[in-house]
Every structure is written in structure tokens, then in C-alpha cells.
Scaffold this motif. Structure first.
Motif, PDB file in Angstrom:
ATOM      1  N   THR A  59       0.835  -1.208   0.000  1.00  0.00           N
ATOM      2  CA  THR A  59       0.000   0.000   0.000  1.00  0.00           C
ATOM      3  C   THR A  59       0.865   1.252   0.000  1.00  0.00           C
ATOM      4  O   THR A  59       0.583   2.216  -0.723  1.00  0.00           O
ATOM      5  N   LEU A  60       1.922   1.233   0.805  1.00  0.00           N
ATOM      6  CA  LEU A  60       2.766   2.427   0.892  1.00  0.00           C
ATOM      7  C   LEU A  60       3.428   2.740  -0.449  1.00  0.00           C
ATOM      8  O   LEU A  60       3.735   3.892  -0.747  1.00  0.00           O
ATOM      9  N   HIS A  62       1.873   2.805  -3.083  1.00  0.00           N
ATOM     10  CA  HIS A  62       0.859   3.568  -3.829  1.00  0.00           C
ATOM     11  C   HIS A  62       0.581   4.929  -3.181  1.00  0.00           C
ATOM     12  O   HIS A  62      -0.463   5.533  -3.453  1.00  0.00           O
ATOM     13  N   ALA A  79      -0.677   7.837  -5.381  1.00  0.00           N
ATOM     14  CA  ALA A  79      -2.029   7.641  -5.922  1.00  0.00           C
ATOM     15  C   ALA A  79      -3.072   7.897  -4.829  1.00  0.00           C
ATOM     16  O   ALA A  79      -4.116   8.502  -5.081  1.00  0.00           O
ATOM     17  N   ILE A  80      -2.783   7.451  -3.622  1.00  0.00           N
ATOM     18  CA  ILE A  80      -3.725   7.648  -2.515  1.00  0.00           C
ATOM     19  C   ILE A  80      -3.881   9.140  -2.222  1.00  0.00           C
ATOM     20  O   ILE A  80      -4.997   9.656  -2.081  1.00  0.00           O
ATOM     21  N   TRP A 126      -5.881  10.860  -4.948  1.00  0.00           N
ATOM     22  CA  TRP A 126      -7.302  10.478  -4.862  1.00  0.00           C
ATOM     23  C   TRP A 126      -7.973  11.240  -3.728  1.00  0.00           C
ATOM     24  O   TRP A 126      -9.067  11.768  -3.876  1.00  0.00           O
ATOM     25  N   ALA A 127      -7.310  11.275  -2.566  1.00  0.00           N
ATOM     26  CA  ALA A 127      -7.907  11.912  -1.385  1.00  0.00           C
ATOM     27  C   ALA A 127      -8.122  13.406  -1.623  1.00  0.00           C
ATOM     28  O   ALA A 127      -9.140  13.971  -1.201  1.00  0.00           O
ATOM     29  N   ARG A 144     -14.827  16.552  -4.214  1.00  0.00           N
ATOM     30  CA  ARG A 144     -16.002  15.858  -4.742  1.00  0.00           C
ATOM     31  C   ARG A 144     -17.056  15.664  -3.647  1.00  0.00           C
ATOM     32  O   ARG A 144     -18.231  15.853  -3.873  1.00  0.00           O
ATOM     33  N   ARG A 145     -16.623  15.250  -2.472  1.00  0.00           N
ATOM     34  CA  ARG A 145     -17.559  14.944  -1.372  1.00  0.00           C
ATOM     35  C   ARG A 145     -17.202  15.836  -0.179  1.00  0.00           C
ATOM     36  O   ARG A 145     -16.629  15.379   0.793  1.00  0.00           O
ATOM     37  N   TRP A 162     -18.934  16.964   2.083  1.00  0.00           N
ATOM     38  CA  TRP A 162     -19.647  16.618   3.327  1.00  0.00           C
ATOM     39  C   TRP A 162     -19.024  15.429   4.051  1.00  0.00           C
ATOM     40  O   TRP A 162     -19.448  15.081   5.150  1.00  0.00           O
ATOM     41  N   ALA A 163     -18.037  14.788   3.415  1.00  0.00           N
ATOM     42  CA  ALA A 163     -17.548  13.523   3.985  1.00  0.00           C
ATOM     43  C   ALA A 163     -16.634  13.719   5.191  1.00  0.00           C
ATOM     44  O   ALA A 163     -16.442  12.799   5.971  1.00  0.00           O
ATOM     45  N   ARG A 164     -16.078  14.923   5.343  1.00  0.00           N
ATOM     46  CA  ARG A 164     -15.253  15.187   6.532  1.00  0.00           C
ATOM     47  C   ARG A 164     -16.171  15.476   7.719  1.00  0.00           C
ATOM     48  O   ARG A 164     -17.219  16.086   7.550  1.00  0.00           O
ATOM     49  N   PRO A 165     -15.769  15.064   8.922  1.00  0.00           N
ATOM     50  CA  PRO A 165     -16.582  15.420  10.091  1.00  0.00           C
ATOM     51  C   PRO A 165     -16.680  16.933  10.187  1.00  0.00           C
ATOM     52  O   PRO A 165     -15.694  17.627   9.930  1.00  0.00           O
ATOM     53  N   SER A 166     -17.875  17.422  10.527  1.00  0.00           N
ATOM     54  CA  SER A 166     -18.076  18.859  10.632  1.00  0.00           C
ATOM     55  C   SER A 166     -17.078  19.450  11.625  1.00  0.00           C
ATOM     56  O   SER A 166     -16.847  18.889  12.684  1.00  0.00           O
ATOM     57  N   CYS A 213     -17.287  20.978  15.835  1.00  0.00           N
ATOM     58  CA  CYS A 213     -17.170  20.309  17.129  1.00  0.00           C
ATOM     59  C   CYS A 213     -15.819  20.594  17.783  1.00  0.00           C
ATOM     60  O   CYS A 213     -14.830  20.684  17.105  1.00  0.00           O
TER      61      CYS A 213
END
Lengths: 205, 467
Positions: free
Chosen positions: A178-179, A181, A184-185, A188-189, A195-196, A198-202, A205
Motif C-alpha cells: 500500500t505504501l 501507492h 495515488a492515494i 485520490w484523497a 467531490r464529497r 460533506w464527507a469530513r466530520p463537521s 465540534c
């Protein structure tokens, strides 16, 4: 991780039980120990020992099965809890291969991550192997390259996910792969964070 | 090509796919608990750091005491487990919902409650009941310690795409029947390994009609039928639950997200590898009689006779299970006397579960001792505001703090050898609630009814006029 190619005439032990869940493979009360302590003594503890510590006569404790490297069980071996400690208990006991008609999904991937082969055979072949082992056979060879178990007059074929087979044959660890890659990771992130959104925690808090 | 919910979730998280079919997927939320010490030890041995502490959350639940929290934990081994989690999360900058946090609770209750679990996410945790979070339309599954270490280090995981299975329940459930009964019914029909290798999508009008609490119970038990994960497509019920949750998006951001979430529902003509369906009215209050959750029957049935089971493997299992459970073939399930009741766990300790148990117990007395452990400290507070705690205490049950407690017995809440429980938990495995313990799984209302009767009992007559 140590590669696994072939177990040659390993001591084999029948475990003629279905649904041996991971709570039975290692009861929860033993899981507070660090791994260095060795988990082998906890393997199937409550099936092997009564409340007073006396041995209950499970096949695993038969002197003829001492040093067992292969277990043959009935269907759904390792269902239930995701505790990898169940695999530690098997591996630390000296088991390198469990043969059964089916395995719990999480258990099987934990097994492979620790160099333990979950070998899937047909129900009929599991019964043949158990009968032979109960009838006095005490050794089996497991050939991972050929996906074959030897010891009966005719070899028994087993299946294993080809990806897992490659991992076991080479003793590969996912993490190094994995490391490799990492770029690429990262890319992508970064794109995904746009793209998303909303996917991170708000962050409020 | 038309896609199911799991196809869409998969595609949205696939970073790369190797020639051999293994896909590296991105993980959006990772929960760790006391049992994650093996994985943190692996990081230490490699000198690695947690890659994304902002996506990682610690929850103390598996080992926490349910009584006497003001003082130090008396059992040294248990205390060490809780301290280790505090140390490891602190060291890596991971937020911890620890023992002293008013939001502490069971990880699969806290995640949804805090809005950390959202539709469209991948959620993992070193706990098989992580399937719970799929109730929101998330891809959520349990992993082992090596995988926990892998996610901590890379925020990714290698996975083979699971097969797709749909379990549909059409038509209304009858009064007194709920999500736990749906789950035990399908697991009894398909077996404890019936869904191995599959991602389950729950569908049909009876599932749509379930509250989020009910959907969480249903998805929670996916693993007990061998499923890799369980999920329900997001809808208005999902959105209504999530609005205003602390870590969920707020305001306009929520409404934009909601559009993406509702689009996750599977395409109408998408195909599943396997389909199973039930009618709502064929599901009865269900209890287990044996040593895995597939050993379940409607409460008005009798203990099965192994001599009448044709399959030799299943007959052998039933014989072994009856011997362990000390039951006789043909014995009515309602006649089985119990020693203790446990209402709690990630399966059935949310507010709706406590209300259902309280509806049975109000004004009645339990004939056996028992423990009620809310799913989270916030559930506990809400239940107290609603007066449910008084109902439990007046009935003679102990009202205690939140944690995994007697579901897994790691904190010392255990049955004595040979004792029999009516339990709202998820596993009736041999020794699960302590060495030699005998567990009957059932819904909160059914566990409450068993407490009142002193034996397994149908909750429906006791709920008459109370629902």
C-alpha cells in the motif's frame, strides 16, 4: 511474514464441530494480554478445560496430536467476533492451516494476514478427512502451490482466494504494498475532498 | 449498467483496482476502542503515525465498568485496557470519547448519535458489529487488528468486492414485532453462515417503515448471519435523524449533502446475486434456543428435536446445543425459566429499545434480577428525562452506566456458570456471557416480558393497550 508453501506431514487434528465461533477459539477474558505473552495456551480454552482447569479430553489435547499444525473442522469455522486474537491463539499454538467447508469472512482475512491458511474443502471431503483422522491417521501434508491436501489414498483439493494464496506463498504484508501507492492515494484523497465536501466530520465540534 | 447501493458506495471509494481484482478503498471513518491495542502496538513497532487522526475516533466501551465510575477501576487488567486507549489516542492526536465524556457509550451507538456516521461513507472498526452503521446507507464493516493497523497507517484497505444480496420484507409487521425479530427470522432461515461473502441490502415496505433505531438493530445483526455488512438506502427517515447532529454537515451544506445521499439508492433495475423475501405478517416475536443466532424460533414454538432433523450436521449441532443449554426436545419455549435479564448492547440499547422494554415493565415487577445498560450516556440521560429509569428500578432491575457490559463480559458483568439469561444482545455463543453461561437472544420487549414472567414469554399480551 513467513511464506507458506507446503506443510510436510504436519500433525493433523480433527475438530468435528460446526460453527466454532471466535468466542470459542479464544474467550474474551484472555484478550487483555499483549501478544508477546503468547496466545497459544488460550486456544479453544473452554472446550479444552473445565471450570476447575481439568482437561475435558478435546482431540487437541490427545498426546498423539501434540504439535498439531493442521486442524480439520466442520462448516463456518471462525464466525462471529472480528477478534484477531483468535488467529493469534491458533498461530501461537503452532497451527498453520485450518481446513473447513466454510469460514467466517473476517476470520479468514485475519488468518491470511498472519500467515495462517484457511483451506476450503467440500463438506464431503471435510467429513472424509475427519473420519480418517478419527480413525487413526495423524499426519497430513498441505501443498499450497497445488492447492492439495495429501494423506488420504486420493489427494483432496482445496480452494483459497487466489489473492490470498499469492500473499501466503510470498509472505507478503499489505502495508508495504500500500505504501508503494502513496502518491495515488494522496491524489485520490485530494480530489475526493472536493467531490464529497460533506464527507469530513463537521469542524464545528 | 444499473447499480445497487453497494455498487455505488464501492465505486465512490475505489482508489485503484489491481489485475487480481483487489481494490484499495478509502476509509472515511475509523473507530478504535480498548481492544485496538494490538493495532497500536503494530504501529509502534514500525514507528508509524496515524495518517488521518481527523477521521479516527476513539470510544471507550468494551471494558468500561457500568458501576462506580467515580472511583478508579478496581480490576487492574480492565483498568489497564481503558488507560491504554487514552494513551494511544492521546499519543496520535485522536479524539477520544472516554469514560469521563458525557457522550461516551457503545461505539455503534455513539457514531450515529454524534453524526459521525453518515450516508455514503465507508466506516470500519475492529469490531464485527460495525455493520450497524450501514443503516445510514454507509459501507460499514468489522476488521481485524492487522487491518486496523493498515487503516491507521494509510486510511485505506484492500478489499475484494462482496457479492450483493437483498433481503426484502414486504407488508406491515404485526404489533409487538420489530427489527430484532426480522433479523432472527432471516438468520434462522438462512443459517448463521447464510450470507457469507455478501453485502446485504435490506429493503421492502416493512424496512422502510422502521425508525433509524430499528434499522440500526437490523444492520447490526447482519454479521450474525455471516454477512460482510448490511445496509439500508438513505431516505427521509435517515435525513430527519441526521439533521442537527453535532458532527453532521449543517445548514446549506446539509441540504447539498442530502442530494448526494438520496442519489445513493440502488437503480430500479439493478441486479442482486441473491434475493430473499419475507412477508411482514409471517414474522413473530422470536427467541433463540441454541448456541448460535441461527438457532431461533417463534416464541410459540417448541425446542426442536435433533432426531427429527434430517441433515446429520445440523442434527449434531442441535444435540450439542441442547446439551449445553440444558433443554429437552419438544419443551415449549415459553416454559424455559431464566435466572437473569440483560437489556443493553450495540444491538438493542437505544432509546426506542428502552421505551419498548419499559412499556412492558411499567407497573410490573421482575421475578429475576437484571441489568439495564443504555447504549450511550446520552441515551441514559434521555431515558432518565423520560422517567424510564424509574420504571426499571421500580420493577427491580439495576439501572447502570453505558458500555458493552454483559454482551461480551469483558468488564466483569457476567453470568455465573450455568445461569440462563434473556438478553437483548447479539450472540448466544457458548460462554459469551461468561464461562458456562446460557443465553437466549430476543427483543427488548421480549426480554422485559421474560423478566416479568420469570421464563421466556410472549410480550404481546403484556403490551396490550400499551403500544
Amino acid at each position: 511474514m513467513e511464506p507458506l508453501r507446503r506443510l510436510d506431514r504436519a500433525v493433523a487434528c480433527p475438530l468435528p464441530l460446526a460453527n466454532v465461533d471466535t468466542d470459542q477459539i479464544i474467550p474474551a477474558r484472555f484478550m487483555k494480554q499483549p501478544r508477546q505473552a503468547g496466545y497459544g495456551g488460550f486456544l479453544l480454552h473452554d472446550l479444552r478445560f473445565g471450570p476447575d482447569g481439568a482437561a475435558l479430553g478435546l482431540s487437541l489435547d490427545d498426546p498423539a496430536r501434540a504439535g498439531a499444525g493442521v486442524l480439520v473442522a466442520r462448516r463456518n469455522f471462525g464466525g462471529g467476533s472480528s477478534r484477531e486474537a483468535a488467529v493469534y491463539a491458533l498461530v501461537d499454538f503452532g497451527v498453520r492451516c485450518v481446513v473447513a467447508p466454510s469460514f467466517g469472512d473476517i476470520f479468514a482475512s485475519n488468518a491470511v494476514n498472519n500467515g495462517l491458511l484457511p483451506a476450503v474443502v467440500s463438506e464431503a471431503d471435510a467429513e472424509r478427512l475427519i473420519a480418517a483422522l478419527e480413525g487413526g491417521l495423524d499426519r497430513l501434508s498441505v501443498d499450497l502451490e497445488a492447492c492439495r491436501i495429501e494423506g488420504l489414498p486420493e489427494p483432496v483439493s482445496f480452494s483459497v482466494d487466489p489473492v490470498w494464496r499469492t500473499k501466503l506463498l510470498n509472505g507478503w504484508d499489505d502495508l508495504d504494498l500500500t505504501l508503494s501507492h502513496a502518491d495515488a492515494i494522496r491524489a485520490w484523497a485530494e480530489a475526493d475532498a472536493e467531490r464529497r465536501r460533506w464527507a469530513r466530520p463537521s469542524s464545528s465540534c | 449498467m444499473p447499480r445497487t447501493l453497494v455498487d455505488k458506495l464501492w465505486d465512490q471509494h475505489a482508489i485503484l483496482t489491481r489485475e487480481d481484482g483487489e481494490t484499495l478503498i478509502w476509509i472515511d471513518r475509523h473507530f478504535v476502542h480498548e481492544g485496538s491495542h494490538h493495532a497500536f502496538a503494530k504501529l509502534k513497532s514500525r514507528g508509524a503515525r496515524v495518517a488521518r487522526p481527523d477521521l479516527t475516533f476513539g470510544v471507550a466501551d468494551h471494558y468500561v465498568p457500568t458501576r462506580g465510575r467515580a472511583g478508579p477501576i478496581p480490576d487492574e487488567g480492565v483498568r489497564r485496557m481503558v488507560e491504554q486507549l487514552t494513551e494511544n489516542t492521546g499519543l496520535h492526536g485522536v479524539h477520544l470519547f472516554g469514560l469521563d465524556d458525557p457522550r461516551q457509550g457503545i461505539v455503534h451507538v455513539v457514531g450515529p448519535e454524534q453524526g459521525l456516521t453518515l450516508p455514503g461513507l465507508t466506516v470500519v472498526c475492529g469490531d464485527s458489529h460495525t455493520s450497524t452503521h450501514g443503516a445510514f446507507g454507509a459501507l460499514a464493516f468489522g476488521i481485524g487488528a492487522s487491518e486496523v493497523a493498515h487503516v491507521l497507517t494509510t486510511q485505506t484497505l484492500w478489499q475484494r468486492k462482496p457479492k450483493r444480496m437483498r433481503i426484502s420484507v414486504e407488508g406491515p409487521l404485526t404489533p409487538g414485532v420489530g427489527a430484532k425479530d426480522i433479523a432472527l427470522t432471516w438468520i434462522a432461515r438462512l443459517g448463521a453462515d447464510g450470507a457469507q461473502g455478501h453485502a446485504i441490502e435490506y429493503a421492502g415496505s416493512a424496512v422502510r417503515a422502521l425508525s433509524m433505531e430499528g434499522r440500526l438493530t437490523l444492520c447490526n445483526l447482519s454479521i450474525e448471519g455471516g454477512g460482510r455488512c448490511g445496509m439500508v438506502a438513505p431516505d427521509e427517515t435517515t435525513l430527519a435523524y441526521l439533521r442537527g447532529r453535532p458532527y453532521a454537515p449543517a445548514g446549506e451544506a446539509f441540504e447539498r449533502a442530502a442530494g448526494d445521499w438520496l442519489a445513493l439508492a440502488g437503480d430500479a433495475d439493478a441486479a442482486f446475486d441473491r434475493e430473499v423475501s419475507f412477508r411482514g405478517d409471517e414474522i413473530a416475536p422470536t427467541v433463540t434456543w441454541g448456541t448460535n443466532p441461527g438457532d431461533a424460533l417463534p416464541i410459540d414454538a417448541a425446542v426442536p428435536d435433533p432426531e427429527r432433523i434430517a441433515d446429520p450436521g445440523r442434527a449434531a449441532h442441535a444435540r450439542d446445543a441442547l446439551a449445553y443449554m440444558d433443554l429437552r426436545p419438544g419443551q415449549p419455549l415459553t416454559g424455559i425459566r431464566i435466572d437473569r435479564v440483560f437489556i443493553g448492547s450495540c444491538t438493542n440499547a437505544r432509546i426506542e429499545d428502552l421505551r419498548a422494554a419499559a412499556a412492558v415493565l411499567a407497573g410490573r415487577t421482575a421475578r429475576v434480577p437484571g441489568l439495564v445498560s443504555p447504549g450511550s450516556s446520552l441515551v441514559k440521560r434521555q431515558a432518565e428525562e423520560e422517567g424510564l429509569d424509574r420504571i426499571f428500578v421500580e420493577a427491580g432491575l439495576d439501572w447502570v452506566e453505558s458500555g458493552c457490559s454483559m454482551c461480551v463480559g469483558m468488564n466483569g458483568d457476567l453470568l455465573k456458570p450455568g445461569e440462563r439469561s434473556a438478553s437483548t444482545t447479539n450472540r448466544n455463543f457458548k460462554g459469551r456471557q461468561g464461562p458456562g453461561s446460557r443465553t437466549h437472544l430476543m427483543s427488548p420487549a421480549m426480554a422485559a416480558a421474560a423478566a416479568v414472567a420469570g421464563h421466556l414469554a410472549d410480550a404481546r399480551p403484556m403490551l396490550a393497550g400499551r403500544l
